[in-house]
Design an enzyme around this catalytic site. Structure first.
Site, PDB file in Angstrom:
ATOM      1  N   CYS A 213      -6.528 -16.492  11.289  1.00 48.11           N
ATOM      2  CA  CYS A 213      -5.811 -16.632  10.028  1.00 48.11           C
ATOM      3  C   CYS A 213      -6.331 -17.893   9.337  1.00 48.11           C
ATOM      4  CB  CYS A 213      -4.313 -16.726  10.321  1.00 48.11           C
ATOM      5  SG  CYS A 213      -3.306 -16.871   8.856  1.00 48.11           S
TER       6      CYS A 213
ATOM      7  N   CYS B 186       7.062 -19.324  -3.118  1.00 49.13           N
ATOM      8  CA  CYS B 186       7.779 -18.256  -2.421  1.00 49.13           C
ATOM      9  C   CYS B 186       8.849 -18.923  -1.554  1.00 49.13           C
ATOM     10  CB  CYS B 186       6.814 -17.438  -1.565  1.00 49.13           C
ATOM     11  SG  CYS B 186       5.440 -16.747  -2.528  1.00 49.13           S
TER      12      CYS B 186
ATOM     13  N   LEU C  65       4.572  -8.116  -0.918  1.00 50.78           N
ATOM     14  CA  LEU C  65       5.523  -7.496  -1.854  1.00 50.78           C
ATOM     15  C   LEU C  65       6.931  -8.081  -1.697  1.00 50.78           C
ATOM     16  CD1 LEU C  65       5.865  -5.365  -4.063  1.00 50.78           C
ATOM     17  CD2 LEU C  65       6.288  -3.678  -2.256  1.00 50.78           C
TER      18      LEU C  65
END
Ligand code: SAH
Length: 391
Positions: A122, A133, A239
């Site tokens: 990652c 977020c 999403l």
């Protein structure tokens, strides 16, 4: 930024240039400036390339096929050294996390997640992040700066150093997959991410297939097509909500690029078919986005898009304003999506004990402090970033 092709590539102050991250054209310029261009230029570029990206050597001395002259010239003005690794942690589940420090003192985290059939690295794209977020630890950090191509490819190289995976071999790799899911929003640093990934994919170097690379975006709609066209990598879309009302709140980027525009960009993503699907990521937040009605709405939303849905149980971090959905809620949600014909795996949290799980990455000391103080700091950090974004 425009680059003056006439400007010298070697530092004017005589210090050494790190060659890692340079493409063939730039390596050629280094050779020219060292007076080492000439006729064997192409072959020399190839040799350098091979030593750096296929053999993974960390010193010029080890480039034993270079002529003596060339090696001596390079030793004076160039290096292939790695960045400093300030922390290296190993989870009980085998996940590893590295805190990497660049020469300017800035730090990012990279995480390696071994599985039975693959090993995924990652990779971070920015120091900090512009996005806010609400469930993401990195989101509390402001953007410090973008990473360059060298810093993208270096994260892969230090992981391969640690795994003992040089020289590059076609199969049996421990590090078999890459996800651009570390710190930062890759589509807000596209040029550097693209250049870095091209180095990672290059057939004569690390040679990792684009099919094994996934770029994750919170939904920077205008950049999605370019990612597909120029890189051809897999796309993951964070999403996390099925209505603009909720998504505006937890992924504030949604106010700029609302769900219908995001879905259209997904439908238009180049190269989509049943073998190459978009991954929708959906963080499971208790009583926020995890009801059966949400699951049914999700299925409607993605109808017609070759897709799979990754359900990510929320990973807590100090001061986070959410809780993880219950196992029952996650199971029900997953079943509804699965029954509608979409793969809907629940991502097992990995590396939680070393704060390496999704959304837990952050490079500073905040995490050591008391929870309530942190909560206030988190609110303040989000408020400050929101205010700056409006201004
Ligand atoms: N900015 C890009 C890349 C970061 S990817 C993007 O948003 O896609 C990191 C992934 O982990 C995203 O899907 C993100 O939504 C998810 N994530 C962030 N915080 C999380 C948390 N606390 N728990 C679980 N997943 C989280």
């Amino acid at each position: 930024m425009t680059v003056d092709v006439q400007a010298p590539i070697l530092p004017a102050d005589g210090s050494k240039l790190n060659l890692i991250g340079l493409d063939r054209e730039a390596l050629g310029r280094v050779l020219d400036e060292l007076g080492q261009g000439g006729k064997p230029r192409r072959m020399r570029i190839q040799q350098l390339w091979h030593w750096m990206y296929s053999r993974g050597v960390t010193t010029i001395e080890d480039m034993t096929t270079l002529s003596k002259d060339l090696r001596a010239a390079l030793l004076e003005r160039a290096t292939v050294a790695r960045p400093e690794i300030t922390k290296s942690l190993l989870s009980v589940d085998g996940t590893r996390k590295w805190l990497v420090k660049w020469p300017d003192g800035q730090e990012v985290e990279s995480v390696f997640i071994p599985d039975d059939d693959r090993g995924t690295l990652c990779v971070s794209s920015q120091v900090g992040c512009t996005l806010t977020c609400r469930f993401c630890h990195t989101g509390t950090q402001t953007l410090v700066r973008n990473l360059g191509p060298a810093e993208i490819v270096q994260q892969v190289m230090i992981a391969r150093d640690a795994l003992g995976e040089w020289p590059s071999s076609p199969d049996g790799r421990l590090l078999s997959n890459i996800v651009m899911m570390g710190m930062g929003e890759p589509l807000y640093n596209f040029d550097n991410v693209a250049a870095g990934l091209k180095l990672v994919m290059d057939n004569e170097g690390i040679s990792l297939s684009r099919r094994r690379i996934t770029l994750s975006t919170a939904g920077v709609v205008p950049m999605m097509k370019r990612a597909g066209e120029e890189l051809g990598v897999n796309l993951a879309v964070s999403l996390h909500a099925v209505t603009d009302e909720i998504r505006d709140r937890i992924v504030p980027l949604n106010k700029k690029y609302p769900i219908n525009e995001l879905m259209q960009a997904c439908r238009d993503y180049p190269g989509l078919n049943n073998a190459r699907r978009i991954t929708f990521e959906y963080v499971m937040l208790r009583d926020v986005n995890d009801s059966p009605a949400d699951a049914r709405a999700l299925v409607k939303l993605i109808k017609g898009i070759p897709a799979k849905v990754n359900l990510i149980p929320f990973n807590p971090w100090p001061g986070a304003p959410f809780e993880r959905s219950t196992p029952e809620a996650i199971k029900t949600f997953s079943q509804i999506v699965f029954d509608a014909g979409y793969a809907s795996p629940v991502r097992t949290p990995r590396g939680e004990d070393i704060m390496a799980a999704c959304g837990q990455l952050k490079s500073d000391s905040v995490r050591q402090r008391k929870a309530d103080l942190l909560r206030r700091e988190v609110d303040a950090a989000f408020a400050a970033k929101d205010a700056a974004a409006v201004a």
